[in-house]
Design a protein around this motif. Structure first.
Motif, short mmCIF file in Angstrom:
data_model
loop_
_atom_site.label_atom_id
_atom_site.label_comp_id
_atom_site.label_asym_id
_atom_site.label_seq_id
_atom_site.Cartn_x
_atom_site.Cartn_y
_atom_site.Cartn_z
N PHE A 129 0.83 -1.21 0.00
CA PHE A 129 0.00 0.00 0.00
C PHE A 129 0.87 1.26 0.00
O PHE A 129 2.04 1.22 0.33
N ALA A 130 0.21 2.36 -0.35
CA ALA A 130 0.80 3.67 -0.04
C ALA A 130 0.39 3.98 1.39
O ALA A 130 -0.80 3.96 1.72
N TRP A 131 1.36 4.22 2.26
CA TRP A 131 1.05 4.43 3.67
C TRP A 131 2.09 5.36 4.28
O TRP A 131 3.17 5.57 3.72
N GLY A 132 1.76 5.90 5.43
CA GLY A 132 2.72 6.77 6.11
C GLY A 132 2.16 7.27 7.43
O GLY A 132 0.99 7.06 7.75
N PRO A 133 3.02 7.95 8.21
CA PRO A 133 2.60 8.43 9.52
C PRO A 133 1.80 9.73 9.46
O PRO A 133 2.04 10.58 8.60
N THR A 134 0.86 9.86 10.37
CA THR A 134 0.11 11.10 10.54
C THR A 134 0.29 11.51 12.01
O THR A 134 1.22 11.10 12.67
N GLY A 135 -0.61 12.33 12.53
CA GLY A 135 -0.55 12.72 13.93
C GLY A 135 0.75 13.41 14.29
O GLY A 135 1.38 14.09 13.46
N SER A 136 1.18 13.23 15.53
CA SER A 136 2.38 13.93 16.01
C SER A 136 3.63 13.48 15.29
O SER A 136 4.53 14.30 15.00
N VAL A 137 3.73 12.18 14.95
CA VAL A 137 4.91 11.69 14.25
C VAL A 137 5.00 12.30 12.86
O VAL A 137 6.05 12.79 12.45
N GLY A 138 3.89 12.27 12.13
CA GLY A 138 3.90 12.87 10.80
C GLY A 138 4.21 14.35 10.84
O GLY A 138 4.98 14.85 10.00
N PHE A 139 3.65 15.05 11.83
CA PHE A 139 3.88 16.49 11.92
C PHE A 139 5.35 16.78 12.20
O PHE A 139 5.94 17.68 11.59
N GLU A 140 5.96 16.04 13.10
CA GLU A 140 7.37 16.29 13.40
C GLU A 140 8.27 15.98 12.21
O GLU A 140 9.20 16.73 11.92
N LEU A 141 8.01 14.89 11.53
CA LEU A 141 8.85 14.52 10.40
C LEU A 141 8.71 15.52 9.25
O LEU A 141 9.67 15.78 8.52
N ALA A 142 7.53 16.08 9.08
CA ALA A 142 7.29 17.02 7.99
C ALA A 142 7.81 18.43 8.29
O ALA A 142 8.22 19.15 7.38
N THR A 143 7.78 18.81 9.56
CA THR A 143 8.07 20.21 9.91
C THR A 143 9.35 20.39 10.71
O THR A 143 9.78 21.52 10.90
N PHE A 144 9.93 19.29 11.21
CA PHE A 144 11.10 19.35 12.10
C PHE A 144 10.81 20.12 13.38
O PHE A 144 11.70 20.68 14.00
N THR A 145 9.53 20.14 13.76
CA THR A 145 9.12 20.76 15.01
C THR A 145 8.92 19.66 16.05
O THR A 145 8.12 18.75 15.82
N PRO A 146 9.63 19.69 17.19
CA PRO A 146 9.46 18.63 18.20
C PRO A 146 8.01 18.54 18.65
O PRO A 146 7.46 19.48 19.21
N THR A 147 7.39 17.43 18.36
CA THR A 147 5.96 17.22 18.65
C THR A 147 5.72 15.90 19.36
O THR A 147 4.83 15.80 20.20
N VAL A 148 6.52 14.89 19.03
CA VAL A 148 6.36 13.55 19.61
C VAL A 148 6.86 13.53 21.05
O VAL A 148 7.88 14.15 21.36
N THR A 149 6.15 12.83 21.92
CA THR A 149 6.58 12.64 23.30
C THR A 149 6.83 11.15 23.55
O THR A 149 6.57 10.31 22.68
N SER A 150 7.28 10.83 24.73
CA SER A 150 7.58 9.44 25.05
C SER A 150 6.32 8.57 25.11
O SER A 150 6.41 7.34 25.06
N THR A 151 5.15 9.19 25.22
CA THR A 151 3.90 8.43 25.29
C THR A 151 3.04 8.60 24.05
O THR A 151 1.89 8.13 24.02
N SER A 152 3.55 9.26 23.03
CA SER A 152 2.76 9.50 21.82
C SER A 152 2.37 8.20 21.13
O SER A 152 3.16 7.25 21.07
N ASP A 153 1.15 8.17 20.61
CA ASP A 153 0.73 7.07 19.76
C ASP A 153 1.45 7.20 18.41
O ASP A 153 1.94 8.27 18.05
N LEU A 154 1.45 6.10 17.67
CA LEU A 154 1.86 6.16 16.26
C LEU A 154 0.59 6.06 15.43
O LEU A 154 -0.10 5.03 15.44
N ASP A 155 0.25 7.15 14.74
CA ASP A 155 -0.92 7.18 13.87
C ASP A 155 -0.47 6.92 12.44
O ASP A 155 0.51 7.53 11.96
N LEU A 156 -1.18 6.05 11.75
CA LEU A 156 -0.83 5.69 10.38
C LEU A 156 -2.02 5.88 9.46
O LEU A 156 -3.17 5.66 9.85
N LEU A 157 -1.73 6.27 8.22
CA LEU A 157 -2.73 6.32 7.16
C LEU A 157 -2.34 5.28 6.11
O LEU A 157 -1.20 5.26 5.65
#
Length: 234
Positions: A129-157
């Motif tokens: 499939f075409a797939w990738g991260p969304t949520g805090s993980v996707g936002f951090e990877l796209a923007t280089f803004t620290p968003t993920v925490t030690s308890t963050s979920d991994l959201d996938l599309l």
């Protein structure tokens, strides 16, 4: 969204079919974010820190895109509207599979460790499939803004334009559950279907109807792919 701005267009001008260039969960870089009445105080600081918004599902008028702003706190989510002319660039979730954070310390966070493990796990069948991260993980990877925490979920599309057999969905959910258990976090996967966004865990459960998130609002559907198959005469 915790708060949403009133649409800057008449309801009669809005349509469920938005500009196909922007899809739910895409991350847009804007050179300007228009302000509306009753905007929360934190929004301007958040946008100045990271001039990005996330595409959300909503009816829009031509020239607009429904967007969400992320703040620092978990409850800081603001639904707003961006003008297409203000969009500088777009990053889709599937484009983030090759992205990485700039810090080794950040890469050691559980959600990012799990994403890396899934990239390398051929047993997950995600490569089909075409797939990738969304949520805090996707936002951090796209923007280089620290968003993920030690308890963050991994959201996938996971993009599933064609029918996804339930037994295959169950196998994929089992693989994700195994990774989540080892990391001590949740993995929340959403299937992008013709009917809208459907939670993988709900579809894999074999329920008679599942909730599909659509621009028109959430709705229960028996077959998220029925429209495509009807149009194809299947």
């Amino acid at each position: 969204m915790r708060v949403c701005a009133v649409a800057p267009f008449a309801p009669d001008d809005a349509a469920a079919s938005a500009d196909p260039r922007w899809q739910a969960h895409d991350i847009l870089r804007l050179h300007r974010l228009e302000a509306f009445d009753n905007e929360p105080a934190w929004v301007r600081d958040a946008f100045s820190r990271a001039p990005f918004v996330v595409v959300r599902r909503a009816h829009v008028a031509p020239g607009f895109v429904a967007a969400g702003v992320r703040g620092v706190a978990r409850n800081e989510r603001y639904g707003t509207w961006a003008r297409c002319d203000d969009i500088e660039s777009v990053v889709k979730p599937e484009a983030l599979l090759s992205a990485s954070t700039r810090s080794a310390d950040r890469r050691a966070l559980p959600a990012l460790v799990v994403l890396d493990a899934l990239r390398r796990d051929s047993s997950s069948t995600l490569d089909a499939f075409a797939w990738g991260p969304t949520g805090s993980v996707g936002f951090e990877l796209a923007t280089f803004t620290p968003t993920v925490t030690s308890t963050s979920d991994l959201d996938l599309l996971i993009r599933t334009p064609n029918r996804f057999p339930c037994d295959e969905a169950q196998r994929l959910q089992a693989v994700l559950d195994s990774h989540a258990m080892r990391a001590g976090i949740r993995i929340d996967a959403q299937l992008e279907t013709p009917a809208g966004g459907v939670a993988l865990v709900e579809y894999a459960s074999g329920k008679a109807r599942v909730m599909a998130r659509h621009a028109s609002g959430p709705r229960l559907v028996a077959d998220p792919w029925a429209r495509v198959h009807a149009q194809a005469g299947l």
